[in-house]
Motif scaffolding. Structure first.
Motif, PDB file in Angstrom:
ATOM      1  N   ASP A  32      29.727   4.557  74.566  1.00 31.67           N
ATOM      2  CA  ASP A  32      30.429   5.675  73.956  1.00 31.67           C
ATOM      3  C   ASP A  32      29.614   6.081  72.736  1.00 31.67           C
ATOM      4  O   ASP A  32      29.505   5.321  71.770  1.00 31.67           O
ATOM      5  CB  ASP A  32      31.836   5.228  73.556  1.00 31.67           C
ATOM      6  N   SER A  34      30.121   7.876  70.326  1.00 29.53           N
ATOM      7  CA  SER A  34      30.844   7.948  69.050  1.00 29.53           C
ATOM      8  C   SER A  34      31.211   6.566  68.514  1.00 29.53           C
ATOM      9  O   SER A  34      31.712   6.445  67.392  1.00 29.53           O
ATOM     10  CB  SER A  34      32.118   8.791  69.213  1.00 29.53           C
ATOM     11  N   THR A 162      19.553  12.415  72.189  1.00 28.32           N
ATOM     12  CA  THR A 162      20.639  12.480  73.171  1.00 28.32           C
ATOM     13  C   THR A 162      21.951  11.903  72.644  1.00 28.32           C
ATOM     14  O   THR A 162      22.996  12.122  73.256  1.00 28.32           O
ATOM     15  CB  THR A 162      20.239  11.744  74.467  1.00 28.32           C
ATOM     16  N   TRP A 165      24.121  15.348  70.799  1.00 26.53           N
ATOM     17  CA  TRP A 165      24.346  16.687  71.341  1.00 26.53           C
ATOM     18  C   TRP A 165      25.750  17.210  71.073  1.00 26.53           C
ATOM     19  O   TRP A 165      25.938  18.403  70.858  1.00 26.53           O
ATOM     20  CB  TRP A 165      24.073  16.683  72.852  1.00 26.53           C
ATOM     21  N   ASP A 166      26.752  16.350  71.082  1.00 25.93           N
ATOM     22  CA  ASP A 166      28.129  16.824  70.930  1.00 25.93           C
ATOM     23  C   ASP A 166      28.536  17.005  69.472  1.00 25.93           C
ATOM     24  O   ASP A 166      29.627  17.507  69.198  1.00 25.93           O
ATOM     25  CB  ASP A 166      29.106  15.858  71.618  1.00 25.93           C
ATOM     26  N   VAL A 167      27.681  16.602  68.517  1.00 26.98           N
ATOM     27  CA  VAL A 167      28.053  16.721  67.098  1.00 26.98           C
ATOM     28  C   VAL A 167      26.997  17.468  66.289  1.00 26.98           C
ATOM     29  O   VAL A 167      26.982  17.379  65.062  1.00 26.98           O
ATOM     30  CB  VAL A 167      28.308  15.329  66.465  1.00 26.98           C
TER      31      VAL A 167
END
Length: 209
Positions: A32, A34, A162, A165-167
């Motif tokens: 994960d 995060s 990689t 990417w989401d943050v």
């Protein structure tokens, strides 16, 4: 299954002959991104893997091209700086100029990095999907088909890229940077040149992908 129990075989498929490999089942799950404990563990595992791969004599091995060889990424794109020109009206002139300018600078900066950093055998694709964790510890690193000779910081750069990417653009990305970095340096030190090269190596990976 193979007739004599071998772990690999060449199989005729609709796409031609393919090498198939059977591996023992590995437990765990993809990390994960995060989860900072898992992320730190990944940073440590990257450094440990690189320490081990440094001892491998890769002379004479047939390996994929290093990231610096953008002209060998795809057989239909031998000249990356001219590739967008082939798309004609699909890409406007301003975009072509901007992308080619970025590529030109990335290639120049990356060439300078290669001369400073030296190179060794690297995994080449350290992304969340190629890692298994269990109880916040890395239990496997998979998929070595991109294993090539690169600066060792290339693998850390791939993970830094990689994992974020989401943050992108959010403050939470710094915690992930710190976790990967602290995990890495717990097993192997980074030189000043390697640290300075990380932004260029991240851009080079994106250019290649």
């Amino acid at each position: 299954f193979t007739r004599r129990g071998e772990m690999c075989a060449t199989v005729n498929t609709p796409d031609g002959m393919k090498l198939m490999v059977m591996l023992p089942f590995l437990g765990g799950a993809n990390p994960d991104v995060s989860n900072l404990a898992q992320t730190k563990s990944v940073g440590t595992a990257i450094a440990q893997l690189l320490n081990a791969m440094k001892k491998v004599d890769a002379r004479g091995l047939r390996l994929p091209p290093p990231y610096i060889d953008l002209d060998r990424v795809h057989p239909l794109i031998p000249e990356p700086l001219k590739a967008l020109d082939e798309l004609g009206s699909l890409v406007d002139k301003t975009t072509r100029f901007q992308v080619n300018d970025i590529l030109d600078r990335v290639i120049a900066d990356a060439n300078a990095c290669w001369k400073k950093l030296g190179a060794q055998l690297t995994h080449g694709d350290v992304i969340p999907g190629n890692i298994l964790v269990q109880d916040d510890r890395v239990c496997a690193i998979l998929d070595f088909e991109n294993c090539a000779i690169n600066p060792r910081a290339m693998d850390l750069a791939g993970a830094l890229d990689t994992w974020l990417w989401d943050v992108l653009g959010k403050d939470t990305l710094w915690g992930r940077y710190d976790a990967l970095g602290h995990g890495f340096v717990s097993a192997s030190k980074l030189s000043r040149d390697e640290i300075a090269a990380l932004p260029t190596l991240i851009l080079l990976r994106n250019a290649s992908v």
